[in-house]
Design an enzyme around this catalytic site. Structure first.
Site, short mmCIF file in Angstrom:
data_model
loop_
_atom_site.label_atom_id
_atom_site.label_comp_id
_atom_site.label_asym_id
_atom_site.label_seq_id
_atom_site.Cartn_x
_atom_site.Cartn_y
_atom_site.Cartn_z
N TYR A 154 1.01 5.24 13.33
CA TYR A 154 -0.38 5.68 13.23
C TYR A 154 -1.17 5.19 14.45
CZ TYR A 154 1.24 7.19 8.70
OH TYR A 154 1.95 7.80 7.69
N GLN A 214 -5.91 -1.54 2.98
CA GLN A 214 -5.34 -1.34 4.30
C GLN A 214 -6.13 -0.25 5.01
OE1 GLN A 214 -1.55 0.87 5.07
NE2 GLN A 214 -0.75 -1.16 5.55
N ARG A 229 -0.72 -5.17 9.32
CA ARG A 229 0.68 -4.71 9.29
C ARG A 229 1.05 -4.34 10.72
NH1 ARG A 229 3.44 -0.88 4.79
NH2 ARG A 229 3.50 -2.93 3.79
N PRO A 239 0.84 -1.21 0.00
CA PRO A 239 0.00 0.00 0.00
C PRO A 239 0.87 1.25 0.00
CG PRO A 239 -0.11 -1.12 2.13
CD PRO A 239 0.63 -2.03 1.21
#
Length: 370
Positions: free
Chosen positions: A187, A102, A235, A23
């Site tokens: 994130y 994602q 991930r 991604p």
């Protein structure tokens, strides 16, 4: 046959080879909606022959975007726009190519400029694109000069979980084969997981089990709504590359928890939760992390980071370091990377019929006879 081109099955989904288009944020959406840029970007990657093409990190709510240009899946309009792009990509894709998305949330790293604009935090006095209030586990800015985020309370966490569930439902309706949770790169879910960014003392941060709790709650909800024939993955972070942060034992434990919920794979990345970490960038610098997770858990594992050459990618699979390899910038530089890899490794590449005239042009010219 090179092991890079061996088929792979994860759950009920068959992949024709071990190559994944990673991604890659394009920072080109309008209010989360895909447009002509995404159309050309994904269509050319779809015909590459990769076993799996992952759509860029896609925000589950508007304030979960990194920039105003980030893709989202939080409205009917965004769902319809992405559906048009995905339908076009499928129409030109190589036989067997699968598509994944994602799902993520920028947390305290949101409300930022695009990389080519400097990447720093938005300011109302310097940009026509207005900033927004970011959310995080704790009211701690990402870095000096960044705004202080809002620490999520219980109601905010509940709303966030529902935003992930709503986005996942939209992804299921769009027919994505793979739905991936973004728990890395600093994130929001990574921010909750890392003690470097999560300063809470309640059930969402008092210990590592608490810090993992949000990601696992979302994972459980997604497992409950994903139908058969879809793969769930994540991930995850192999290390924060910083003292006091996450390490490989934390990655192994998270992978085991996700596996127990019913997730089919993990993609092992690292870093970026705090600035200044000493990340040893280089060829395959994260492959060892993926190998350790694979060895200790048995879950299907994807390696990413610093993988560029066909022989390198094939060796990772052949040596059992990972089950898949994901490439990002090499595909931006050469959307035909899979064709080159096939020819380099002695495998018959897939060419779309209109492009078959190009077969063999990447091979070096034969030396004349003596």
């Amino acid at each position: 046959m090179s092991p890079l081109f061996d088929a792979l099955r994860i759950g009920d989904v068959h992949f024709p080879n071990r190559i994944v288009v990673s991604p890659m944020c394009q920072y080109s959406a309008i209010d989360g909606m895909a447009n002509t840029w995404h159309l050309q970007h994904l269509m050319q990657l779809a015909m590459s022959g990769a076993g799996l093409v992952m759509v860029e990190a896609t925000a589950v709510e508007a304030r979960g975007r990194i920039t105003h240009g980030c893709l989202g899946l939080y409205s009917d309009e965004a769902e319809a726009a992405l559906g048009r792009v995905l339908d076009a990509a499928r129409a030109v894709s190589a036989p067997g190519t699968r598509f994944g998305i994602q799902l993520g949330h920028a947390g305290r790293k949101g409300s930022a400029h695009a990389p080519w604009e400097g990447g720093g935090p938005l300011r109302p006095t310097t940009s026509q694109a207005l900033p927004w209030q970011c959310a995080a586990p704790s009211a701690v800015p990402f870095a000096e000069g960044w705004d202080t985020p809002q620490a999520l309370d219980e109601a905010g966490i509940d709303r966030l979980v529902e935003a992930y569930v709503d986005a996942a439902r939209r992804a299921v309706r769009l027919g994505f084969d793979v739905i991936e949770l973004h728990c890395a790169h600093g994130y929001l879910l990574h921010q909750f997981q890392s003690p470097l960014s999560n300063r809470r003392s309640d059930a969402w941060g008092a210990d590592q089990a608490g810090r993992d709790r949000l990601a696992l709650r979302i994972a459980q909800r997604l497992r409950g709504l994903a139908p058969a024939g879809r793969v769930l993955g994540a991930r995850i972070t192999g290390t924060d590359w910083d003292a006091g942060g996450l390490g490989i034992d934390d990655a192994v434990r998270l992978a085991q928890s996700l596996q127990a919920i019913g997730f089919g794979y993990v993609c092992v990345s690292s870093g970026f939760v705090v600035p200044g970490a000493r990340i040893p960038f280089g060829p395959g610098f994260q492959v060892g992390l993926a190998h350790e997770v694979r060895k200790r858990t048995g879950i299907v594992t994807r390696a990413v980071g610093g993988i560029a050459e066909p022989a390198q990618a094939a060796a990772i699979i052949a040596q059992g370091q990972a089950d898949q390899v994901a490439l990002a910038r090499p595909f931006l530089a050469d959307p035909r990377w899979v064709w080159r890899a096939a020819e380099t490794l002695g495998v018959e590449p897939f060419y779309p019929p209109p492009y078959r005239r190009a077969a063999g042009l990447r091979k070096p010219p034969a030396m004349p006879a003596a």
